[in-house]
Scaffold this motif. Structure first.
Motif, PDB file in Angstrom:
ATOM      1  N   ILE A  77       0.895  -1.162   0.000  1.00 16.15           N
ATOM      2  CA  ILE A  77       0.000   0.000   0.000  1.00 16.15           C
ATOM      3  C   ILE A  77       0.929   1.206   0.000  1.00 16.15           C
ATOM      4  CG2 ILE A  77      -0.245   0.150   2.522  1.00 16.15           C
ATOM      5  CD1 ILE A  77      -3.186   0.592   0.199  1.00 16.15           C
ATOM      6  N   ALA A  78       0.571   2.250  -0.726  1.00  9.55           N
ATOM      7  CA  ALA A  78       1.468   3.396  -0.817  1.00  9.55           C
ATOM      8  C   ALA A  78       0.692   4.695  -0.911  1.00  9.55           C
ATOM      9  CB  ALA A  78       2.380   3.257  -2.039  1.00  9.55           C
ATOM     10  N   ILE A  79       1.266   5.712  -0.318  1.00  6.84           N
ATOM     11  CA  ILE A  79       0.842   7.092  -0.522  1.00  6.84           C
ATOM     12  C   ILE A  79       2.059   7.761  -1.166  1.00  6.84           C
ATOM     13  CG2 ILE A  79       0.087   9.251   0.541  1.00  6.84           C
ATOM     14  CD1 ILE A  79      -1.963   7.192   1.120  1.00  6.84           C
ATOM     15  N   ILE A  80       1.928   8.161  -2.419  1.00  8.95           N
ATOM     16  CA  ILE A  80       3.081   8.696  -3.149  1.00  8.95           C
ATOM     17  C   ILE A  80       2.688   9.911  -3.984  1.00  8.95           C
ATOM     18  CG2 ILE A  80       4.356   6.509  -3.245  1.00  8.95           C
ATOM     19  CD1 ILE A  80       3.248   6.118  -6.087  1.00  8.95           C
ATOM     20  N   HIS A  81       3.675  10.724  -4.254  1.00  3.40           N
ATOM     21  CA  HIS A  81       3.488  11.856  -5.161  1.00  3.40           C
ATOM     22  C   HIS A  81       4.791  12.119  -5.909  1.00  3.40           C
ATOM     23  CE1 HIS A  81       1.462  16.003  -5.911  1.00  3.40           C
ATOM     24  NE2 HIS A  81       1.993  15.492  -6.997  1.00  3.40           N
ATOM     25  N   PRO A  82       5.131  11.189  -6.829  1.00  2.00           N
ATOM     26  CA  PRO A  82       6.334  11.417  -7.618  1.00  2.00           C
ATOM     27  C   PRO A  82       6.118  12.592  -8.578  1.00  2.00           C
ATOM     28  CG  PRO A  82       5.183   9.466  -8.403  1.00  2.00           C
ATOM     29  CD  PRO A  82       4.443   9.945  -7.181  1.00  2.00           C
ATOM     30  N   GLU A  86       0.130  13.997 -11.180  1.00  2.00           N
ATOM     31  CA  GLU A  86      -0.566  15.269 -10.970  1.00  2.00           C
ATOM     32  C   GLU A  86      -0.892  15.503  -9.497  1.00  2.00           C
ATOM     33  OE1 GLU A  86      -1.569  17.787 -13.082  1.00  2.00           O
ATOM     34  OE2 GLU A  86      -0.461  16.841 -14.714  1.00  2.00           O
ATOM     35  N   GLU A  87      -1.250  14.419  -8.797  1.00  2.00           N
ATOM     36  CA  GLU A  87      -1.720  14.539  -7.415  1.00  2.00           C
ATOM     37  C   GLU A  87      -1.118  13.422  -6.569  1.00  2.00           C
ATOM     38  OE1 GLU A  87      -5.989  15.698  -7.053  1.00  2.00           O
ATOM     39  OE2 GLU A  87      -6.078  15.056  -9.148  1.00  2.00           O
ATOM     40  N   THR A  88      -1.313  13.518  -5.264  1.00  2.00           N
ATOM     41  CA  THR A  88      -0.889  12.461  -4.348  1.00  2.00           C
ATOM     42  C   THR A  88      -1.782  11.247  -4.569  1.00  2.00           C
ATOM     43  OG1 THR A  88      -0.175  14.126  -2.758  1.00  2.00           O
ATOM     44  CG2 THR A  88      -0.491  11.890  -1.923  1.00  2.00           C
ATOM     45  N   GLU A  89      -1.157  10.078  -4.661  1.00  2.00           N
ATOM     46  CA  GLU A  89      -1.909   8.859  -4.959  1.00  2.00           C
ATOM     47  C   GLU A  89      -1.899   7.877  -3.798  1.00  2.00           C
ATOM     48  OE1 GLU A  89      -2.322   5.267  -8.194  1.00  2.00           O
ATOM     49  OE2 GLU A  89      -0.306   5.883  -7.622  1.00  2.00           O
ATOM     50  N   LEU A  90      -3.038   7.238  -3.597  1.00  2.00           N
ATOM     51  CA  LEU A  90      -3.170   6.052  -2.762  1.00  2.00           C
ATOM     52  C   LEU A  90      -3.192   4.872  -3.729  1.00  2.00           C
ATOM     53  CD1 LEU A  90      -3.867   4.450  -0.158  1.00  2.00           C
ATOM     54  CD2 LEU A  90      -6.265   5.009  -0.592  1.00  2.00           C
ATOM     55  N   GLY A  91      -2.168   4.026  -3.674  1.00  2.00           N
ATOM     56  CA  GLY A  91      -2.077   2.890  -4.587  1.00  2.00           C
ATOM     57  C   GLY A  91      -1.820   1.603  -3.832  1.00  2.00           C
ATOM     58  N   TRP A  92      -2.079   0.463  -4.474  1.00  2.00           N
ATOM     59  CA  TRP A  92      -1.945  -0.826  -3.797  1.00  2.00           C
ATOM     60  C   TRP A  92      -1.795  -1.961  -4.782  1.00  2.00           C
ATOM     61  CZ3 TRP A  92      -6.466   2.159  -3.409  1.00  2.00           C
ATOM     62  CH2 TRP A  92      -7.494   1.786  -4.278  1.00  2.00           C
ATOM     63  N   PHE A  93      -1.294  -3.070  -4.259  1.00  2.00           N
ATOM     64  CA  PHE A  93      -1.411  -4.370  -4.914  1.00  2.00           C
ATOM     65  C   PHE A  93      -1.323  -5.440  -3.843  1.00  2.00           C
ATOM     66  CE2 PHE A  93       3.274  -3.976  -5.225  1.00  2.00           C
ATOM     67  CZ  PHE A  93       3.683  -5.232  -4.797  1.00  2.00           C
ATOM     68  N   LEU A  94      -1.991  -6.544  -4.098  1.00  2.00           N
ATOM     69  CA  LEU A  94      -1.950  -7.692  -3.192  1.00  2.00           C
ATOM     70  C   LEU A  94      -1.390  -8.890  -3.934  1.00  2.00           C
ATOM     71  CD1 LEU A  94      -5.389  -7.483  -1.356  1.00  2.00           C
ATOM     72  CD2 LEU A  94      -3.126  -6.897  -0.446  1.00  2.00           C
ATOM     73  N   LEU A  95      -0.651  -9.699  -3.219  1.00  6.54           N
ATOM     74  CA  LEU A  95      -0.118 -10.929  -3.784  1.00  6.54           C
ATOM     75  C   LEU A  95      -1.203 -11.998  -3.815  1.00  6.54           C
ATOM     76  CD1 LEU A  95       3.332 -11.015  -1.954  1.00  6.54           C
ATOM     77  CD2 LEU A  95       2.785 -10.055  -4.204  1.00  6.54           C
ATOM     78  N   GLU A  96      -0.970 -12.990  -4.655  1.00  7.86           N
ATOM     79  CA  GLU A  96      -1.930 -14.085  -4.771  1.00  7.86           C
ATOM     80  C   GLU A  96      -2.151 -14.743  -3.414  1.00  7.86           C
ATOM     81  OE1 GLU A  96      -2.661 -18.104  -7.416  1.00  7.86           O
ATOM     82  OE2 GLU A  96      -0.979 -16.791  -7.890  1.00  7.86           O
ATOM     83  N   GLY A  97      -3.403 -15.053  -3.125  1.00 10.47           N
ATOM     84  CA  GLY A  97      -3.766 -15.702  -1.873  1.00 10.47           C
ATOM     85  C   GLY A  97      -4.229 -14.733  -0.797  1.00 10.47           C
ATOM     86  N   GLU A  99      -6.072 -11.737  -1.705  1.00 11.14           N
ATOM     87  CA  GLU A  99      -7.180 -10.946  -2.223  1.00 11.14           C
ATOM     88  C   GLU A  99      -8.516 -11.572  -1.805  1.00 11.14           C
ATOM     89  OE1 GLU A  99      -7.449 -10.620  -6.570  1.00 11.14           O
ATOM     90  OE2 GLU A  99      -7.282  -8.462  -6.257  1.00 11.14           O
ATOM     91  N   GLY A 100      -9.538 -10.711  -1.659  1.00 12.70           N
ATOM     92  CA  GLY A 100     -10.877 -11.193  -1.351  1.00 12.70           C
ATOM     93  C   GLY A 100     -11.108 -11.512   0.109  1.00 12.70           C
ATOM     94  N   LYS A 101     -10.235 -11.042   0.991  1.00  9.04           N
ATOM     95  CA  LYS A 101     -10.335 -11.329   2.423  1.00  9.04           C
ATOM     96  C   LYS A 101     -10.453 -10.066   3.262  1.00  9.04           C
ATOM     97  CE  LYS A 101      -7.593 -15.472   1.798  1.00  9.04           C
ATOM     98  NZ  LYS A 101      -6.420 -16.230   2.167  1.00  9.04           N
ATOM     99  N   GLY A 102     -10.563  -8.913   2.617  1.00  6.11           N
ATOM    100  CA  GLY A 102     -10.640  -7.651   3.347  1.00  6.11           C
ATOM    101  C   GLY A 102      -9.289  -7.082   3.732  1.00  6.11           C
ATOM    102  N   ILE A 103      -8.214  -7.744   3.344  1.00  2.01           N
ATOM    103  CA  ILE A 103      -6.865  -7.299   3.695  1.00  2.01           C
ATOM    104  C   ILE A 103      -6.534  -5.988   2.992  1.00  2.01           C
ATOM    105  CG2 ILE A 103      -4.408  -7.866   3.422  1.00  2.01           C
ATOM    106  CD1 ILE A 103      -5.335 -10.839   3.926  1.00  2.01           C
ATOM    107  N   GLY A 104      -6.826  -5.907   1.705  1.00  4.02           N
ATOM    108  CA  GLY A 104      -6.578  -4.674   0.955  1.00  4.02           C
ATOM    109  C   GLY A 104      -7.368  -3.511   1.514  1.00  4.02           C
ATOM    110  N   ARG A 109      -7.431   1.481   4.348  1.00  4.70           N
ATOM    111  CA  ARG A 109      -8.039   2.356   5.376  1.00  4.70           C
ATOM    112  C   ARG A 109      -6.959   2.907   6.304  1.00  4.70           C
ATOM    113  NH1 ARG A 109     -12.142   5.132   4.959  1.00  4.70           N
ATOM    114  NH2 ARG A 109     -11.717   5.616   7.103  1.00  4.70           N
ATOM    115  N   LEU A 110      -6.031   2.060   6.713  1.00  5.47           N
ATOM    116  CA  LEU A 110      -4.943   2.522   7.580  1.00  5.47           C
ATOM    117  C   LEU A 110      -4.113   3.603   6.877  1.00  5.47           C
ATOM    118  CD1 LEU A 110      -3.736  -0.889   9.064  1.00  5.47           C
ATOM    119  CD2 LEU A 110      -4.956   0.924  10.300  1.00  5.47           C
ATOM    120  N   ALA A 111      -3.785   3.372   5.606  1.00  2.00           N
ATOM    121  CA  ALA A 111      -2.991   4.354   4.851  1.00  2.00           C
ATOM    122  C   ALA A 111      -3.777   5.635   4.620  1.00  2.00           C
ATOM    123  CB  ALA A 111      -2.548   3.754   3.517  1.00  2.00           C
ATOM    124  N   LEU A 112      -5.052   5.503   4.307  1.00  3.38           N
ATOM    125  CA  LEU A 112      -5.911   6.678   4.098  1.00  3.38           C
ATOM    126  C   LEU A 112      -6.012   7.498   5.379  1.00  3.38           C
ATOM    127  CD1 LEU A 112      -7.753   8.054   2.007  1.00  3.38           C
ATOM    128  CD2 LEU A 112      -9.562   6.495   2.700  1.00  3.38           C
TER     129      LEU A 112
END
Length: 166
Positions: A77-82, A86-97, A99-104, A109-112
């Motif tokens: 999970i990332a908060i970045i503004h390279p 244009e703007e500050t981004e909240l971005g993410w990716f999850l590894l296989e296994g 996803e679909g569990k509320g982890i993302g 939410r914690l990062a936000l």
């Protein structure tokens, strides 16, 4: 700040990246799970991207966190503004296994909350490939709204905007 702060939720812990996370990044980018993302061409390009997620904390006070679930690396999970965003981004990716569990959702939410309470950016968006229905669903679940006027850095992206007031 020189490293990502540790933030603990109910099931996830956001932590600074460690060098061992890089192999999981490489495997992720080689898989179909990364079909909607810009992929590194080789391990050198992977290093540049990975190091920028880590080094951004020192340079800008924001960057990427490793998502830890019971000691396992689950994604980022990332908060970045390279400079090219244009703007500050909240971005993410999850590894296989993971996803679909509320982890993302919990990690995002914690990062936000961190962004709203500590960074207080002028704006906060997610740049998401228009065909990435799972990430669009997560952005909506987080309270993001589609902003058709938002500027992107990729022609295939859409912008989801979040309220920045805590």
């Amino acid at each position: 700040m020189s490293a990502a702060p540790v933030i603990t939720g109910d099931r996830v812990r956001l932590r600074p990246h460690v060098i061992d996370d890089m192999e999981a990044f490489w495997a992720f980018y080689q898989s179909p799970r990364a079909q909607f993302m810009d992929r590194p061409n080789n391990r050198t390009h992977l290093w540049y991207g990975f190091a920028s997620e880590v080094g951004s904390w020192t340079l800008t006070g924001m960057g990427g966190w490793g998502i830890d679930v019971e000691g396992a690396f689950a994604g980022q999970i990332a908060i970045i503004h390279p400079p090219h965003f244009e703007e500050t981004e909240l971005g993410w990716f999850l590894l296989e296994g993971f996803e679909g569990k509320g982890i993302g959702f919990e990690a995002a939410r914690l990062a936000l909350d961190y962004a709203r309470n500590h960074l207080k950016p002028a704006s906060l968006v997610s740049y998401i490939h228009r065909d990435n229905t799972r990430s669009i669903a997560l952005a909506k679940r987080l309270g993001g709204t589609h902003d058709p006027a938002g500027k992107t850095h990729d022609a295939d992206d859409v912008v989801y905007r979040y309220e920045v007031a805590a």
